[in-house]
Design a protein around this motif. Structure first.
Motif, PDB file in Angstrom:
ATOM      1  N   GLN A   1       0.842  -1.202   0.000  1.00  0.00           N
ATOM      2  CA  GLN A   1       0.000   0.000   0.000  1.00  0.00           C
ATOM      3  C   GLN A   1       0.877   1.252   0.000  1.00  0.00           C
ATOM      4  OE1 GLN A   1      -2.852   0.104   3.204  1.00  0.00           O
ATOM      5  NE2 GLN A   1      -3.659   2.073   2.585  1.00  0.00           N
ATOM      6  N   THR A   2       1.935   1.227   0.772  1.00  0.00           N
ATOM      7  CA  THR A   2       2.860   2.356   0.820  1.00  0.00           C
ATOM      8  C   THR A   2       3.494   2.597  -0.545  1.00  0.00           C
ATOM      9  OG1 THR A   2       3.326   1.960   3.159  1.00  0.00           O
ATOM     10  CG2 THR A   2       4.977   3.216   1.914  1.00  0.00           C
TER      11      THR A   2
ATOM     12  N   GLN B   1       2.992  16.003 -12.176  1.00  0.00           N
ATOM     13  CA  GLN B   1       1.907  16.781 -12.780  1.00  0.00           C
ATOM     14  C   GLN B   1       1.950  18.228 -12.294  1.00  0.00           C
ATOM     15  OE1 GLN B   1      -1.419  14.346 -11.624  1.00  0.00           O
ATOM     16  NE2 GLN B   1      -1.336  13.122 -13.513  1.00  0.00           N
ATOM     17  N   ALA B   2       2.235  18.401 -11.013  1.00  0.00           N
ATOM     18  CA  ALA B   2       2.340  19.756 -10.471  1.00  0.00           C
ATOM     19  C   ALA B   2       3.490  20.513 -11.126  1.00  0.00           C
ATOM     20  CB  ALA B   2       2.530  19.705  -8.952  1.00  0.00           C
ATOM     21  N   GLU B   3       4.610  19.823 -11.302  1.00  0.00           N
ATOM     22  CA  GLU B   3       5.751  20.466 -11.956  1.00  0.00           C
ATOM     23  C   GLU B   3       5.402  20.866 -13.387  1.00  0.00           C
ATOM     24  OE1 GLU B   3      10.424  19.751 -13.186  1.00  0.00           O
ATOM     25  OE2 GLU B   3       9.393  18.228 -11.997  1.00  0.00           O
ATOM     26  N   SER B   4       4.736  19.978 -14.078  1.00  0.00           N
ATOM     27  CA  SER B   4       4.335  20.271 -15.455  1.00  0.00           C
ATOM     28  C   SER B   4       3.406  21.481 -15.508  1.00  0.00           C
ATOM     29  CB  SER B   4       3.660  19.041 -16.062  1.00  0.00           C
ATOM     30  OG  SER B   4       3.277  19.290 -17.381  1.00  0.00           O
ATOM     31  N   ALA B   5       2.465  21.545 -14.588  1.00  0.00           N
ATOM     32  CA  ALA B   5       1.542  22.680 -14.536  1.00  0.00           C
ATOM     33  C   ALA B   5       2.295  23.970 -14.236  1.00  0.00           C
ATOM     34  CB  ALA B   5       0.468  22.427 -13.486  1.00  0.00           C
ATOM     35  N   LEU B   6       3.246  23.906 -13.328  1.00  0.00           N
ATOM     36  CA  LEU B   6       4.043  25.090 -13.009  1.00  0.00           C
ATOM     37  C   LEU B   6       4.859  25.547 -14.214  1.00  0.00           C
ATOM     38  CD1 LEU B   6       5.246  24.218  -9.414  1.00  0.00           C
ATOM     39  CD2 LEU B   6       3.849  26.196 -10.070  1.00  0.00           C
ATOM     40  N   ARG B   7       5.424  24.586 -14.935  1.00  0.00           N
ATOM     41  CA  ARG B   7       6.200  24.943 -16.130  1.00  0.00           C
ATOM     42  C   ARG B   7       5.317  25.649 -17.160  1.00  0.00           C
ATOM     43  NH1 ARG B   7      11.230  22.940 -16.592  1.00  0.00           N
ATOM     44  NH2 ARG B   7      11.872  21.357 -15.096  1.00  0.00           N
ATOM     45  N   GLY B   8       4.044  25.275 -17.193  1.00  0.00           N
ATOM     46  CA  GLY B   8       3.111  25.908 -18.113  1.00  0.00           C
ATOM     47  C   GLY B   8       2.825  27.359 -17.789  1.00  0.00           C
ATOM     48  N   VAL B   9       3.046  27.750 -16.551  1.00  0.00           N
ATOM     49  CA  VAL B   9       2.824  29.145 -16.147  1.00  0.00           C
ATOM     50  C   VAL B   9       3.786  30.071 -16.879  1.00  0.00           C
ATOM     51  CG1 VAL B   9       2.958  30.753 -14.203  1.00  0.00           C
ATOM     52  CG2 VAL B   9       1.872  28.517 -13.905  1.00  0.00           C
ATOM     53  N   ASP B  10       5.021  29.646 -17.009  1.00  0.00           N
ATOM     54  CA  ASP B  10       6.028  30.450 -17.718  1.00  0.00           C
ATOM     55  C   ASP B  10       6.957  29.494 -18.472  1.00  0.00           C
ATOM     56  OD1 ASP B  10       7.805  32.317 -18.665  1.00  0.00           O
ATOM     57  OD2 ASP B  10       8.363  33.119 -16.689  1.00  0.00           O
TER      58      ASP B  10
ATOM     59  N   ASP C   1      11.048  15.017  -5.233  1.00  0.00           N
ATOM     60  CA  ASP C   1      10.990  13.867  -6.140  1.00  0.00           C
ATOM     61  C   ASP C   1      12.114  12.890  -5.824  1.00  0.00           C
ATOM     62  OD1 ASP C   1       9.917  12.453  -8.532  1.00  0.00           O
ATOM     63  OD2 ASP C   1      11.885  12.974  -9.352  1.00  0.00           O
ATOM     64  N   ASP C   2      13.300  13.403  -5.601  1.00  0.00           N
ATOM     65  CA  ASP C   2      14.436  12.544  -5.251  1.00  0.00           C
ATOM     66  C   ASP C   2      14.168  11.780  -3.954  1.00  0.00           C
ATOM     67  OD1 ASP C   2      15.808  13.402  -7.498  1.00  0.00           O
ATOM     68  OD2 ASP C   2      17.082  14.822  -6.382  1.00  0.00           O
ATOM     69  N   GLN C   3      13.573  12.471  -2.986  1.00  0.00           N
ATOM     70  CA  GLN C   3      13.290  11.838  -1.706  1.00  0.00           C
ATOM     71  C   GLN C   3      12.228  10.755  -1.840  1.00  0.00           C
ATOM     72  OE1 GLN C   3      12.426  15.284   0.679  1.00  0.00           O
ATOM     73  NE2 GLN C   3      14.575  15.570   1.247  1.00  0.00           N
ATOM     74  N   ILE C   4      11.214  11.005  -2.655  1.00  0.00           N
ATOM     75  CA  ILE C   4      10.195   9.979  -2.882  1.00  0.00           C
ATOM     76  C   ILE C   4      10.827   8.771  -3.565  1.00  0.00           C
ATOM     77  CG2 ILE C   4       8.096   9.398  -4.157  1.00  0.00           C
ATOM     78  CD1 ILE C   4       7.137  12.268  -3.684  1.00  0.00           C
ATOM     79  N   GLU C   5      11.660   9.024  -4.554  1.00  0.00           N
ATOM     80  CA  GLU C   5      12.326   7.926  -5.257  1.00  0.00           C
ATOM     81  C   GLU C   5      13.187   7.102  -4.295  1.00  0.00           C
ATOM     82  OE1 GLU C   5      14.779   7.278  -9.385  1.00  0.00           O
ATOM     83  OE2 GLU C   5      15.197   9.097  -8.239  1.00  0.00           O
ATOM     84  N   HIS C   6      13.912   7.785  -3.437  1.00  0.00           N
ATOM     85  CA  HIS C   6      14.750   7.105  -2.445  1.00  0.00           C
ATOM     86  C   HIS C   6      13.877   6.282  -1.490  1.00  0.00           C
ATOM     87  CE1 HIS C   6      17.997   6.362   0.400  1.00  0.00           C
ATOM     88  NE2 HIS C   6      17.195   6.794   1.349  1.00  0.00           N
ATOM     89  N   THR C   7      12.773   6.851  -1.072  1.00  0.00           N
ATOM     90  CA  THR C   7      11.863   6.156  -0.167  1.00  0.00           C
ATOM     91  C   THR C   7      11.262   4.928  -0.845  1.00  0.00           C
ATOM     92  OG1 THR C   7      11.377   8.218   0.994  1.00  0.00           O
ATOM     93  CG2 THR C   7       9.820   6.408   1.305  1.00  0.00           C
ATOM     94  N   GLN C   8      10.918   5.051  -2.116  1.00  0.00           N
ATOM     95  CA  GLN C   8      10.399   3.901  -2.860  1.00  0.00           C
ATOM     96  C   GLN C   8      11.420   2.769  -2.869  1.00  0.00           C
ATOM     97  OE1 GLN C   8       9.406   6.176  -6.475  1.00  0.00           O
ATOM     98  NE2 GLN C   8       7.398   5.204  -6.407  1.00  0.00           N
TER      99      GLN C   8
ATOM    100  N   ALA D   1       3.921   5.948  -5.390  1.00  0.00           N
ATOM    101  CA  ALA D   1       3.837   6.075  -6.850  1.00  0.00           C
ATOM    102  C   ALA D   1       2.827   7.144  -7.239  1.00  0.00           C
ATOM    103  CB  ALA D   1       3.477   4.733  -7.477  1.00  0.00           C
ATOM    104  N   VAL D   2       1.686   7.153  -6.571  1.00  0.00           N
ATOM    105  CA  VAL D   2       0.667   8.171  -6.847  1.00  0.00           C
ATOM    106  C   VAL D   2       1.191   9.555  -6.492  1.00  0.00           C
ATOM    107  CG1 VAL D   2      -1.606   9.030  -6.102  1.00  0.00           C
ATOM    108  CG2 VAL D   2      -1.304   6.603  -6.645  1.00  0.00           C
ATOM    109  N   SER D   3       1.885   9.648  -5.378  1.00  0.00           N
ATOM    110  CA  SER D   3       2.448  10.935  -4.955  1.00  0.00           C
ATOM    111  C   SER D   3       3.470  11.449  -5.954  1.00  0.00           C
ATOM    112  CB  SER D   3       3.109  10.804  -3.580  1.00  0.00           C
ATOM    113  OG  SER D   3       2.152  10.475  -2.612  1.00  0.00           O
ATOM    114  N   ARG D   4       4.292  10.554  -6.433  1.00  0.00           N
ATOM    115  CA  ARG D   4       5.321  10.958  -7.391  1.00  0.00           C
ATOM    116  C   ARG D   4       4.693  11.427  -8.699  1.00  0.00           C
ATOM    117  NH1 ARG D   4      10.603   7.809  -9.436  1.00  0.00           N
ATOM    118  NH2 ARG D   4      11.838   9.679  -9.800  1.00  0.00           N
ATOM    119  N   THR D   5       3.659  10.728  -9.144  1.00  0.00           N
ATOM    120  CA  THR D   5       2.945  11.136 -10.351  1.00  0.00           C
ATOM    121  C   THR D   5       2.320  12.525 -10.157  1.00  0.00           C
ATOM    122  OG1 THR D   5       2.490   8.862 -10.990  1.00  0.00           O
ATOM    123  CG2 THR D   5       1.035  10.552 -11.911  1.00  0.00           C
TER     124      THR D   5
END
Length: 83
Positions: free
Chosen positions: A20-21, A34-43, A59-66, A26-30
Motif C-alpha cells: 500500500q505504501t 503533474q504539479a511540476e508540469s503545470a508550473l512549467r506551463g505558467v512560464d 521527487d528525489d526523496q520519494i524515489e529514495h523512499t520507494q 507512486a501516486v504521490s510521485r505522479t
C-alpha cells in the motif's frame, strides 16, 4: 494459532502495508510530476522562475523512499519464505 502462524500473519500484514505504501508513493510521485508540469506551463520560457528547487528534491526523496520500501518488502518476503 501457533506462534509461527501468528508470525506469518503479522508478516502478511506488514507486506500488505508495504505494498500500500508503494502504491501511495507512486501516486504521490505522479502528482508531483503533474504539479511540476503545470508550473512549467505558467512560464514556459522561464520555468526555473516558477518551479521551486525543492520540488526536485522532493521527487528525489520519494524515489529514495520507494527504493527503501522495496528493499524492506524484499527482506520481509525472504524472511517469510524461510519460515
Amino acid at each position: 494459532m501457533s506462534a509461527i502462524q501468528e508470525l506469518q500473519q503479522a508478516l502478511l500484514t506488514v507486506s500488505d502495508q508495504l505494498e500500500q505504501t508503494q502504491r501511495h508513493l507512486a501516486v504521490s510521485r505522479t502528482a508531483l510530476h503533474q504539479a511540476e508540469s503545470a508550473l512549467r506551463g505558467v512560464d514556459p520560457d522561464n520555468p526555473e522562475t516558477v518551479v521551486p528547487a525543492g520540488l526536485h528534491r522532493a521527487d528525489d526523496q520519494i524515489e529514495h523512499t520507494q527504493s527503501t520500501v522495496e528493499r524492506v518488502a524484499e527482506t520481509v518476503r525472504q524472511f517469510a519464505a524461510g519460515l
